[in-house]
Design an enzyme around this catalytic site. Structure first.
Site, PDB file in Angstrom:
ATOM      1  N   TYR A 110       4.392  -3.295   2.961  1.00  0.00           N
ATOM      2  CA  TYR A 110       3.893  -2.225   3.877  1.00  0.00           C
ATOM      3  C   TYR A 110       4.800  -2.157   5.139  1.00  0.00           C
ATOM      4  O   TYR A 110       4.989  -3.216   5.755  1.00  0.00           O
ATOM      5  CB  TYR A 110       2.391  -2.359   4.078  1.00  0.00           C
ATOM      6  CG  TYR A 110       2.011  -1.177   5.030  1.00  0.00           C
ATOM      7  CD1 TYR A 110       1.765   0.060   4.340  1.00  0.00           C
ATOM      8  CD2 TYR A 110       1.483  -1.331   6.276  1.00  0.00           C
ATOM      9  CE1 TYR A 110       1.234   1.082   4.974  1.00  0.00           C
ATOM     10  CE2 TYR A 110       0.932  -0.284   7.060  1.00  0.00           C
ATOM     11  CZ  TYR A 110       0.823   0.805   6.479  1.00  0.00           C
ATOM     12  OH  TYR A 110       0.304   1.974   7.165  1.00  0.00           O
ATOM     13  N   ASP A 182      -1.980  -9.174  -0.199  1.00  0.00           N
ATOM     14  CA  ASP A 182      -2.682  -7.680   0.209  1.00  0.00           C
ATOM     15  C   ASP A 182      -3.001  -6.949  -1.120  1.00  0.00           C
ATOM     16  O   ASP A 182      -2.199  -6.317  -1.969  1.00  0.00           O
ATOM     17  CB  ASP A 182      -1.284  -6.866   1.080  1.00  0.00           C
ATOM     18  CG  ASP A 182      -2.056  -5.604   1.569  1.00  0.00           C
ATOM     19  OD1 ASP A 182      -2.971  -4.914   0.960  1.00  0.00           O
ATOM     20  OD2 ASP A 182      -1.450  -5.016   2.621  1.00  0.00           O
TER      21      ASP A 182
HETATM   22  C1  LIG Z   1      -2.210   1.358   4.574  1.00  0.00           C
HETATM   23  C2  LIG Z   1      -1.871  -0.228   4.409  1.00  0.00           C
HETATM   24  C3  LIG Z   1      -2.033  -1.156   5.424  1.00  0.00           C
HETATM   25  C4  LIG Z   1      -2.281  -0.925   6.840  1.00  0.00           C
HETATM   26  O1  LIG Z   1      -3.754  -0.511   6.886  1.00  0.00           O
HETATM   27  P1  LIG Z   1      -4.185   0.198   8.011  1.00  0.00           P
HETATM   28  O2  LIG Z   1      -5.725   0.348   7.809  1.00  0.00           O
HETATM   29  O3  LIG Z   1      -3.530   1.379   8.184  1.00  0.00           O
HETATM   30  O4  LIG Z   1      -3.925  -0.773   9.449  1.00  0.00           O
HETATM   31  C5  LIG Z   1      -1.666  -2.349   4.923  1.00  0.00           C
HETATM   32  N1  LIG Z   1      -1.281  -2.911   3.588  1.00  0.00           N
HETATM   33  C6  LIG Z   1      -0.914  -1.542   2.512  1.00  0.00           C
HETATM   34  C7  LIG Z   1      -0.791  -2.035   1.502  1.00  0.00           C
HETATM   35  C8  LIG Z   1      -1.449  -0.425   3.011  1.00  0.00           C
HETATM   36  O5  LIG Z   1      -1.397   0.694   2.173  1.00  0.00           O
END
Ligand SMILES: *Cc1c(COP(=O)(O)O)cnc(C)c1O
Length: 393
Positions: A110, A182
């Site tokens: 990201y 993630d």
């Molecule tokens: C959107 C996203 C983030 C960041 O999240 P926020 O809630 O915008 O801070 C991190 N990792 C992935 C894969 C995302 O899609």
């Protein structure tokens, strides 16, 4: 009992506690602080000899229900809800890295995670090596004596590449590293990294978990031991905690996560098949397609392929931009996991911080588009794409 529940039941019932009023829906505890019966009780709460709430930055009953629920879904001991997905990523990394340490991360992550690693952490003497996680030998080769953490997302933007979590967990164990994944694109209903031996799972709850596009939030799932540092040191001191109101909205959104995901996946599969057979589309990237490299992990690692698709038009930059501007139904926006179908242009939006060379190296072409397939009728979604492709000029 709760352990035996299916995920579709857990998403509704896990983590609930009875409340004084008997309200079916968990009451929102919108309070910054909590009153002690006596000075002695206050002291006991601070020393930890008595359980109970002190101050919402340290814990809150509404937030705690969300944390118990996500921990039950991911299969972790505990979870900590945060102000954003980036706060969750930051807390997991800050808890496990100090000055002089090194981390290995996937070269596709990201955008803000990339910036956090290469800009913010670098300021504090933490070094990162980015490698292509499809190449397992390259991961091993990047590990140094001071490596502490291994980090990736799967599937990951922009080509929805899928990395093998069993292999990553194994590498982490062999080299005594903390593994962080993630899981935003999948949610625990489609993929549970901890079951594959991953140590920490982070989420942007802004996306599918909440699912209604009205909250920015995140969550970190880990062992009790990790949580002592993540929650009671890093988040306590850095302060990027969730608002109880946002936690309450996510609890509401979560009740429909299983049914929403079924529809997102059904719609995305149909859209990917449609695009793959369209003469004006040169490439489709979706792990649900047999032509995609990640397809082999479908069924074992990922239950279904999710709702995000990337594709390349057989068109110029100008035509691609024109396609986005003309298409009906889709909103031009950079989130994912909402009820509304969204479309964006990675080269000029999510991946605009890249230099042109970095962009070419990462395969982010001028004609690459990304869609988050929404919950609308599949006939209408495909009609909108069809009209856009017929008018491509
Ligand atoms: C959107 C996203 C983030 C960041 O999240 P926020 O809630 O915008 O801070 C991190 N990792 C992935 C894969 C995302 O899609």
């Amino acid at each position: 009992m709760q352990d035996r529940w299916q995920l579709a039941t857990k998403v509704i019932h896990a983590g609930r506690e009875s409340n004084e009023s008997g309200a079916l829906v968990t009451p929102l505890c919108q309070s910054a602080t909590f009153v002690f019966d006596s000075a002695e009780q206050g002291a006991a709460r601070f020393s930890g000899s008595e359980q109970g709430y002190i101050y919402t930055r340290l814990g809150n009953p509404t937030t705690a229900e969300l944390e118990r629920k996500i921990a039950a879904l991911e299969g972790s001991d505990a979870a900590a809800a945060t102000a954003s997905g980036m706060a969750a990523v930051s807390a997991a990394l800050l808890a496990n890295l100090s000055h002089g340490d090194h981390l290995v991360a996937s070269h596709a992550v990201y955008g803000c995670t990339f910036a956090l690693m290469t800009s913010q952490l670098a300021k504090f003497g933490i070094e990162v090596t980015l490698v292509n996680f499809i190449d397992e030998a390259a991961i091993e080769a990047a590990i140094k004596p001071n490596t502490k953490v291994i980090f990736c997302e799967t599937p990951v933007n922009p080509h929805l590449n899928v990395f093998n979590l069993d292999v990553i967990a194994q590498i982490a164990k062999e080299h005594n590293l903390v593994s962080i994944v993630d899981n935003t694109f999948m949610t625990p209903l489609l993929q549970q990294p901890i079951k594959h031996g991953i140590d920490i799972v982070v989420h942007s709850a802004t996306k599918y978990l909440n699912g209604h596009g009205d909250v920015i939030a995140g969550i970190v799932c880990a062992s009790y031991e990790q949580m002592e540092v993540i929650k009671f040191e890093v988040l306590k001191d850095v302060g990027a905690v969730i608002s109880p109101h946002d936690a309450w909205l996510i609890l509401r959104g979560l009740k429909t996560l299983d049914v929403r995901l079924a529809r997102h996946c059904d719609n995305a599969e149909a859209v990917a098949n449609y695009l793959e057979h369209h003469p004006k589309v040169s490439n489709v990237y979706y792990p649900g397609l047999e032509s995609h490299g990640g397809h082999k992990l479908l069924g074992s690692q990922m239950r279904r392929a999710g709702g995000v698709i990337a594709f390349e038009l057989d068109a110029s930059l100008e035509q691609s931009i024109n396609f986005i501007n003309q298409i009906s139904l889709f909103s031009i926006a950079v989130s994912l996991g909402d009820a509304e179908s969204l479309i964006q242009h990675p080269a000029s939006m999510t991946h605009s911080p890249y230099t042109e060379e970095e962009r070419i190296a990462a395969g982010i072409t001028d004609n690459l588009l990304r869609i988050s397939v929404g919950l609308e009728s599949i006939e209408d979604i495909i009609q909108a794409l069809e009209d856009g492709l017929v008018n491509l000029k």
